[in-house]
Design an enzyme around this catalytic site. Structure first.
Site, PDB file in Angstrom:
ATOM      1  N   ASP A  37      40.227  96.751  10.427  1.00 37.07           N
ATOM      2  CA  ASP A  37      40.558  94.910   9.930  1.00 37.07           C
ATOM      3  C   ASP A  37      41.693  94.388  11.751  1.00 37.07           C
ATOM      4  O   ASP A  37      42.360  93.573  10.889  1.00 37.07           O
ATOM      5  CB  ASP A  37      40.466  94.215   8.642  1.00 37.07           C
ATOM      6  CG  ASP A  37      42.457  94.593   7.704  1.00 37.07           C
ATOM      7  OD1 ASP A  37      43.006  96.400   8.821  1.00 37.07           O
ATOM      8  OD2 ASP A  37      42.904  94.561   7.142  1.00 37.07           O
ATOM      9  N   LYS A 198      64.636  77.566  42.156  1.00 35.06           N
ATOM     10  CA  LYS A 198      63.636  77.855  41.963  1.00 35.06           C
ATOM     11  C   LYS A 198      62.897  76.692  40.533  1.00 35.06           C
ATOM     12  O   LYS A 198      64.066  76.394  40.035  1.00 35.06           O
ATOM     13  CB  LYS A 198      62.388  79.295  41.122  1.00 35.06           C
ATOM     14  CG  LYS A 198      61.237  79.470  40.977  1.00 35.06           C
ATOM     15  CD  LYS A 198      61.014  81.071  40.697  1.00 35.06           C
ATOM     16  CE  LYS A 198      61.568  80.920  38.971  1.00 35.06           C
ATOM     17  NZ  LYS A 198      61.055  82.086  39.115  1.00 35.06           N
ATOM     18  N   GLY A 229      53.234  87.070  40.292  1.00 37.82           N
ATOM     19  CA  GLY A 229      53.739  87.266  41.985  1.00 37.82           C
ATOM     20  C   GLY A 229      54.026  85.941  43.009  1.00 37.82           C
ATOM     21  O   GLY A 229      53.713  85.714  43.953  1.00 37.82           O
ATOM     22  N   THR A 231      56.714  83.932  42.056  1.00 37.95           N
ATOM     23  CA  THR A 231      57.955  83.769  42.547  1.00 37.95           C
ATOM     24  C   THR A 231      58.482  84.141  43.376  1.00 37.95           C
ATOM     25  O   THR A 231      58.301  83.949  44.617  1.00 37.95           O
ATOM     26  CB  THR A 231      58.687  83.393  41.240  1.00 37.95           C
ATOM     27  OG1 THR A 231      58.398  83.036  39.581  1.00 37.95           O
ATOM     28  CG2 THR A 231      60.057  83.875  41.442  1.00 37.95           C
TER      29      THR A 231
HETATM   30  C1  R5P Z   1      61.555  83.765  35.355  1.00 37.09           C
HETATM   31  O1  R5P Z   1      62.470  83.202  35.721  1.00 37.09           O
HETATM   32  C2  R5P Z   1      61.984  85.680  35.463  1.00 37.09           C
HETATM   33  O2  R5P Z   1      62.900  85.754  36.396  1.00 37.09           O
HETATM   34  C3  R5P Z   1      60.510  85.878  36.648  1.00 37.09           C
HETATM   35  O3  R5P Z   1      61.563  85.187  38.656  1.00 37.09           O
HETATM   36  C4  R5P Z   1      59.772  85.176  36.289  1.00 37.09           C
HETATM   37  O4  R5P Z   1      59.279  85.349  35.643  1.00 37.09           O
HETATM   38  C5  R5P Z   1      58.698  85.812  37.583  1.00 37.09           C
HETATM   39  O5  R5P Z   1      57.606  85.555  37.177  1.00 37.09           O
HETATM   40  P1  R5P Z   1      56.060  84.824  38.386  1.00 37.09           P
HETATM   41  O6  R5P Z   1      55.002  87.014  38.454  1.00 37.09           O
HETATM   42  O7  R5P Z   1      54.854  84.626  37.090  1.00 37.09           O
HETATM   43  O8  R5P Z   1      56.220  84.187  39.085  1.00 37.09           O
END
Ligand code: R5P
Length: 300
Positions: A37, A198, A229, A231
Site C-alpha cells: 500500500d 534576482k 535552470g 536562474t
Molecule cells: C534559490 O534562491 C536558489 O538559491 C537557486 O538559485 C534556485 O533554487 C535555482 O532554481 P532554478 O534553477 O529553478 O532557477
C-alpha cells in the site's frame, strides 16, 4: 572498534558507502522496503546500542518518501539504544519554503526540522543548505546543526580544469549566493567575487539584474541549487549584458528538473558541474569528505 554506525537511507547508497569508508566503518545493514500500500518499512539489522548513529540521506526528488524513511530509521536507532542520532542530509528538502510568502502557507522547513526532533534526531548536518530567510537552522532545529560546504571542492575542480584563475570573477546569481561565491573564491585565491540580484516571479520564472563591472572579465557562477535552470539562464544573460564572458557554472545540488540541462546547453552554457549530493550527469566532485569531517565534528 568504532563507536560510529553509518546507516544508508535508500536515496544515495554510493555516497553513504564513501562516507562510511572515510569514517573507517562498514555500513550497518538495514532492511528498507515499501509495503504493497506504499507505506515504508525499515529495520536496522545490526547492533547500534551505545553508538553514534549517522543516517545518510539525500532528500531530493522524493522528499516525502525519504523524509519518512529518515524519521523511521532515526526512531528505530533511538529505540535500539543509540548514543546519538545524526542525520547527514546531503540534500535537505523544503529549505526553499522558509517563509510564509502568502497567508495560509506553512513554513515547511521548520515543520521538517520539528519532525526530525520528534523522531529523536540530535544532530543535523546539511550541505550548502538553502538559507535565505532562515539563516541559522538552530533557530528551527532543536539540536546541533552544522552546514558544510562543497564550494571549495567545486572551485578547485574548476581551477584544475582551467576554467578559473586569479583574474576570474566568481558570481552568485542572487544576494544569498554571495556566501558561496565568497567561499569558492577564497578557497582558490580569487580576489573578485560578488552577486547579482534576482527577483522570483513564479516557480520557473525569475529576473536577474546587476551593476557589477564585468567588462572583458571571465565570469564563473556558483549557486546552491540548479533546479529548472531559469536562474542560471537569466544570470548568464545579465553577465553578457554587463560585458562579461561566462566560462562555467557549478552548484552543490544539481536537480536539473525536466530539460534544465538542455536549457543551459541551448544558451551556450556547457561547462556545468555539481557535487554528488544529488547524483546527476554533471556530478564531478564528492561531498563525502566534507560530510565525514562534519560528522566527526558534530558528534564530539
Ligand atoms: C534559490 O534562491 C536558489 O538559491 C537557486 O538559485 C534556485 O533554487 C535555482 O532554481 P532554478 O534553477 O529553478 O532557477
Amino acid at each position: 572498534m568504532s563507536d560510529i554506525a553509518v546507516i544508508s537511507g535508500s536515496s544515495n547508497l554510493p555516497l553513504s558507502y564513501t562516507i562510511a569508508r572515510a569514517l573507517g566503518v562498514d555500513l550497518t545493514p538495514t532492511e528498507i522496503r515499501t509495503f504493497p500500500d506504499n507505506e515504508k518499512y525499515v529495520r536496522i539489522d545490526g547492533d547500534v546500542s551505545g553508538k553514534h548513529v549517522v543516517i545518510v540521506q539525500s532528500m531530493a526528488f522524493k522528499p516525502d518518501v525519504y523524509l519518512i524513511e529518515t524519521l523511521l530509521l532515526a526512531s528505530a536507532a533511538k529505540d535500539a539504544g543509540a548514543r546519538s542520532v545524526t542525520v547527514a542530509a546531503a540534500y535537505f528538502p523544503y529549505a526553499r519554503q522558509d517563509e510564509r510568502f502568502k497567508p495560509g502557507e506553512p513554513i515547511s522547513v521548520a515543520v521538517v526540522a520539528d519532525l526530525l526532533t520528534a523522531a529523536g534526531v540530535n544532530n543535523l548536518i546539511t550541505v550548502d543548505v538553502h538559507r535565505h530567510r532562515v539563516l541559522d537552522f538552530e533557530k528551527i532545529f532543536r539540536g546541533k546543526w552544522l552546514d558544510v560546504s562543497v564550494m571549495p571542492y567545486l572551485a578547485s575542480y574548476a581551477k584544475n580544469a582551467g576554467l578559473v584563475d586569479e583574474e576570474t570573477f566568481i558570481i552568485g546569481p542572487d544576494s544569498e549566493a554571495i556566501q558561496w561565491a565568497k567561499i569558492a573564491a577564497e578557497s582558490v585565491g580569487v580576489r573578485n567575487y560578488g552577486a547579482l540580484r534576482k527577483k522570483r516571479l513564479g516557480d520557473t520564472e525569475v529576473t536577474v539584474s546587476g551593476e557589477l563591472d564585468l567588462r572583458n572579465r571571465n565570469v564563473f557562477i556558483v549557486d546552491d541549487i540548479i533546479s529548472t535552470g531559469g536562474t542560471i539562464v537569466e544570470a548568464s544573460r545579465t553577465i553578457r549584458d554587463l560585458g562579461g564572458r561566462l566560462v562555467g557554472v557549478a552548484c552543490a545540488h544539481g536537480l536539473f528538473v525536466n530539460d534544465a540541462l538542455y536549457k543551459l546547453y541551448r544558451e551556450g552554457i556547457y561547462n556545468v558541474f555539481s557535487s554528488d549530493t544529488v547524483p546527476n550527469p554533471t556530478t564531478r566532485v564528492s561531498s563525502a569528505q566534507a560530510l565525514s569531517k562534519g560528522i566527526l565534528e558534530i558528534i564530539k
